[in-house]
Design a protein around this motif. Structure first.
Motif, PDB file in Angstrom:
ATOM      1  N   GLN A  79      -4.869 -10.140  11.044  1.00 20.04           N
ATOM      2  CA  GLN A  79      -4.364  -8.642  11.209  1.00 20.04           C
ATOM      3  C   GLN A  79      -2.775  -9.290   9.236  1.00 20.04           C
ATOM      4  O   GLN A  79      -2.705  -8.772   8.656  1.00 20.04           O
ATOM      5  CB  GLN A  79      -3.152  -8.692  11.873  1.00 20.04           C
ATOM      6  N   ILE A  80      -2.582 -10.693   9.934  1.00 14.92           N
ATOM      7  CA  ILE A  80      -1.151 -10.735   8.960  1.00 14.92           C
ATOM      8  C   ILE A  80      -2.144 -10.963   6.953  1.00 14.92           C
ATOM      9  O   ILE A  80      -1.573 -10.197   6.680  1.00 14.92           O
ATOM     10  CB  ILE A  80      -0.825 -12.067   9.149  1.00 14.92           C
ATOM     11  N   ALA A  81      -3.428 -11.749   7.458  1.00 14.90           N
ATOM     12  CA  ALA A  81      -3.709 -12.216   5.928  1.00 14.90           C
ATOM     13  C   ALA A  81      -4.012 -10.331   5.376  1.00 14.90           C
ATOM     14  O   ALA A  81      -3.971  -9.727   4.261  1.00 14.90           O
ATOM     15  CB  ALA A  81      -5.047 -12.909   6.276  1.00 14.90           C
ATOM     16  N   GLY A  82      -4.961  -9.533   5.964  1.00 18.91           N
ATOM     17  CA  GLY A  82      -5.098  -8.502   5.955  1.00 18.91           C
ATOM     18  C   GLY A  82      -3.777  -7.623   5.311  1.00 18.91           C
ATOM     19  O   GLY A  82      -4.214  -6.223   4.905  1.00 18.91           O
ATOM     20  N   GLY A  83      -3.051  -7.203   6.167  1.00 15.88           N
ATOM     21  CA  GLY A  83      -1.828  -7.063   5.612  1.00 15.88           C
ATOM     22  C   GLY A  83      -1.153  -7.155   4.127  1.00 15.88           C
ATOM     23  O   GLY A  83      -0.430  -6.235   3.460  1.00 15.88           O
ATOM     24  N   ILE A  84      -1.234  -8.573   3.947  1.00 15.43           N
ATOM     25  CA  ILE A  84      -0.312  -8.462   2.981  1.00 15.43           C
ATOM     26  C   ILE A  84      -2.203  -8.233   1.980  1.00 15.43           C
ATOM     27  O   ILE A  84      -1.026  -7.744   0.647  1.00 15.43           O
ATOM     28  CB  ILE A  84      -0.528 -10.537   3.000  1.00 15.43           C
ATOM     29  N   VAL A  85      -2.943  -8.579   2.780  1.00 17.51           N
ATOM     30  CA  VAL A  85      -4.097  -7.733   1.153  1.00 17.51           C
ATOM     31  C   VAL A  85      -3.431  -6.063   0.779  1.00 17.51           C
ATOM     32  O   VAL A  85      -3.719  -5.742  -0.355  1.00 17.51           O
ATOM     33  CB  VAL A  85      -5.561  -8.455   1.358  1.00 17.51           C
ATOM     34  N   LEU A  88      -1.007  -5.815  -0.949  1.00 22.35           N
ATOM     35  CA  LEU A  88      -1.788  -5.879  -2.958  1.00 22.35           C
ATOM     36  C   LEU A  88      -2.282  -4.335  -3.333  1.00 22.35           C
ATOM     37  O   LEU A  88      -2.316  -4.990  -4.053  1.00 22.35           O
ATOM     38  CB  LEU A  88      -1.872  -7.505  -2.904  1.00 22.35           C
ATOM     39  N   PHE A  89      -3.081  -4.515  -2.636  1.00 23.04           N
ATOM     40  CA  PHE A  89      -4.339  -3.187  -2.448  1.00 23.04           C
ATOM     41  C   PHE A  89      -3.345  -1.883  -2.383  1.00 23.04           C
ATOM     42  O   PHE A  89      -3.757  -1.115  -3.978  1.00 23.04           O
ATOM     43  CB  PHE A  89      -5.473  -2.848  -2.079  1.00 23.04           C
ATOM     44  N   ALA A  90      -2.148  -1.617  -2.193  1.00 21.18           N
ATOM     45  CA  ALA A  90      -0.999  -0.775  -2.436  1.00 21.18           C
ATOM     46  C   ALA A  90      -0.471  -1.151  -3.543  1.00 21.18           C
ATOM     47  O   ALA A  90      -0.384   0.100  -4.694  1.00 21.18           O
ATOM     48  CB  ALA A  90      -0.478  -0.415  -1.439  1.00 21.18           C
ATOM     49  N   LEU A  91      -0.157  -2.174  -4.321  1.00 19.22           N
ATOM     50  CA  LEU A  91       0.534  -1.830  -5.192  1.00 19.22           C
ATOM     51  C   LEU A  91      -0.185  -1.731  -6.255  1.00 19.22           C
ATOM     52  O   LEU A  91       0.116  -1.643  -7.200  1.00 19.22           O
ATOM     53  CB  LEU A  91       0.286  -3.559  -5.591  1.00 19.22           C
ATOM     54  N   ALA A 195       0.776  -1.193   5.772  1.00 22.10           N
ATOM     55  CA  ALA A 195       0.924  -2.970   5.215  1.00 22.10           C
ATOM     56  C   ALA A 195       1.793  -3.557   6.073  1.00 22.10           C
ATOM     57  O   ALA A 195       1.668  -4.826   6.621  1.00 22.10           O
ATOM     58  CB  ALA A 195       0.042  -3.468   4.014  1.00 22.10           C
ATOM     59  N   VAL A 196       2.942  -3.622   5.230  1.00 25.01           N
ATOM     60  CA  VAL A 196       4.048  -4.458   5.536  1.00 25.01           C
ATOM     61  C   VAL A 196       4.873  -3.917   7.229  1.00 25.01           C
ATOM     62  O   VAL A 196       4.885  -5.309   8.339  1.00 25.01           O
ATOM     63  CB  VAL A 196       5.443  -3.353   5.351  1.00 25.01           C
ATOM     64  N   ASP A 197       4.107  -2.652   8.165  1.00 22.52           N
ATOM     65  CA  ASP A 197       4.230  -2.756   9.116  1.00 22.52           C
ATOM     66  C   ASP A 197       3.126  -3.285  10.096  1.00 22.52           C
ATOM     67  O   ASP A 197       3.782  -4.402  11.037  1.00 22.52           O
ATOM     68  CB  ASP A 197       4.188  -1.136   9.675  1.00 22.52           C
TER      69      ASP A 197
END
Length: 209
Positions: A79-85, A88-91, A195-197
């Protein structure tokens, strides 16, 4: 509370899935893919694309975590890795080429599999969407009924996508290509916040903060 899921959780999941699937951003892609086929065939292409995307996303929702468990990856770490990805996808949705621009550039009008590519994948069932449905379901936290709600939300968003594709021409005339680009970037901003949440919540669970 409905099926062990609060209204806030339902809205959170809907916002996440809607952002990563981006039904409005799929409309220009659908218009370009079906521009040179008969009007009566467009409905079949839209339906096939949504059905294929549903199979992919529900497949990830059902089998994603068991696969992670089989290879020894903790869901909170994922979930942490997924949130970071996802962040980045959102960016890329916010600052990069908009979804319509990026995917229209990949279209080959001679490809007989319009519904599969680029409509079902990567326009509807994008890598971000596949990742999101795994992150949103935790077999160790949520009961089966709650995961069924997530599946229902996913199907609901896909139904919205289907309706918008069937109304593609009026929608395109209404919002235009620029409008679709703006909506895609707004969805990216919402996804970044989600994602940050996800990362913060996973860190709290992982380290017992």
């Amino acid at each position: 509370m409905f099926l062990d899921v609060s209204l806030a959780q339902v809205l959170h999941q809907f916002a996440t899935i809607f952002a990563v699937v981006d039904p409005v951003g799929t409309v220009p892609v659908f218009i370009a893919v079906t521009a040179f086929i008969a009007h009566e065939r467009r409905r079949a292409v839209a339906l096939r694309a949504v059905l294929f995307a549903a199979l992919v996303l529900i497949g990830f929702l059902v089998a994603g975590q068991p696969v992670l468990n089989a290879i020894g990856v903790n869901l909170t770490s994922f979930q942490i890795a997924g949130g970071i990805v996802l962040f980045l996808f959102a960016l890329t949705m916010i600052f990069g080429p908009s979804k319509p621009d990026k995917e229209l550039s990949q279209i080959s009008m001679n490809d007989a599999e319009w519904a599969v590519y680029p409509l079902a994948i990567p326009s509807i069932a994008s890598p971000g969407a596949m990742l999101a449905v795994v992150v949103l379901t935790d077999n160790d936290v949520y009961p089966l009924t709650a995961q069924l709600v997530t599946a229902a939300i996913t199907i609901g968003v896909l139904a919205i996508t289907l309706v918008l594709m069937l109304m593609a021409m009026p929608v395109q005339r209404l919002i235009g290509k620029a409008g679709a680009s703006i909506v895609s970037r707004v969805m990216g901003l919402i996804l970044a916040a989600v994602a940050v949440d996800n990362v913060i919540n996973a860190i709290i669970v992982r380290f017992g903060l």
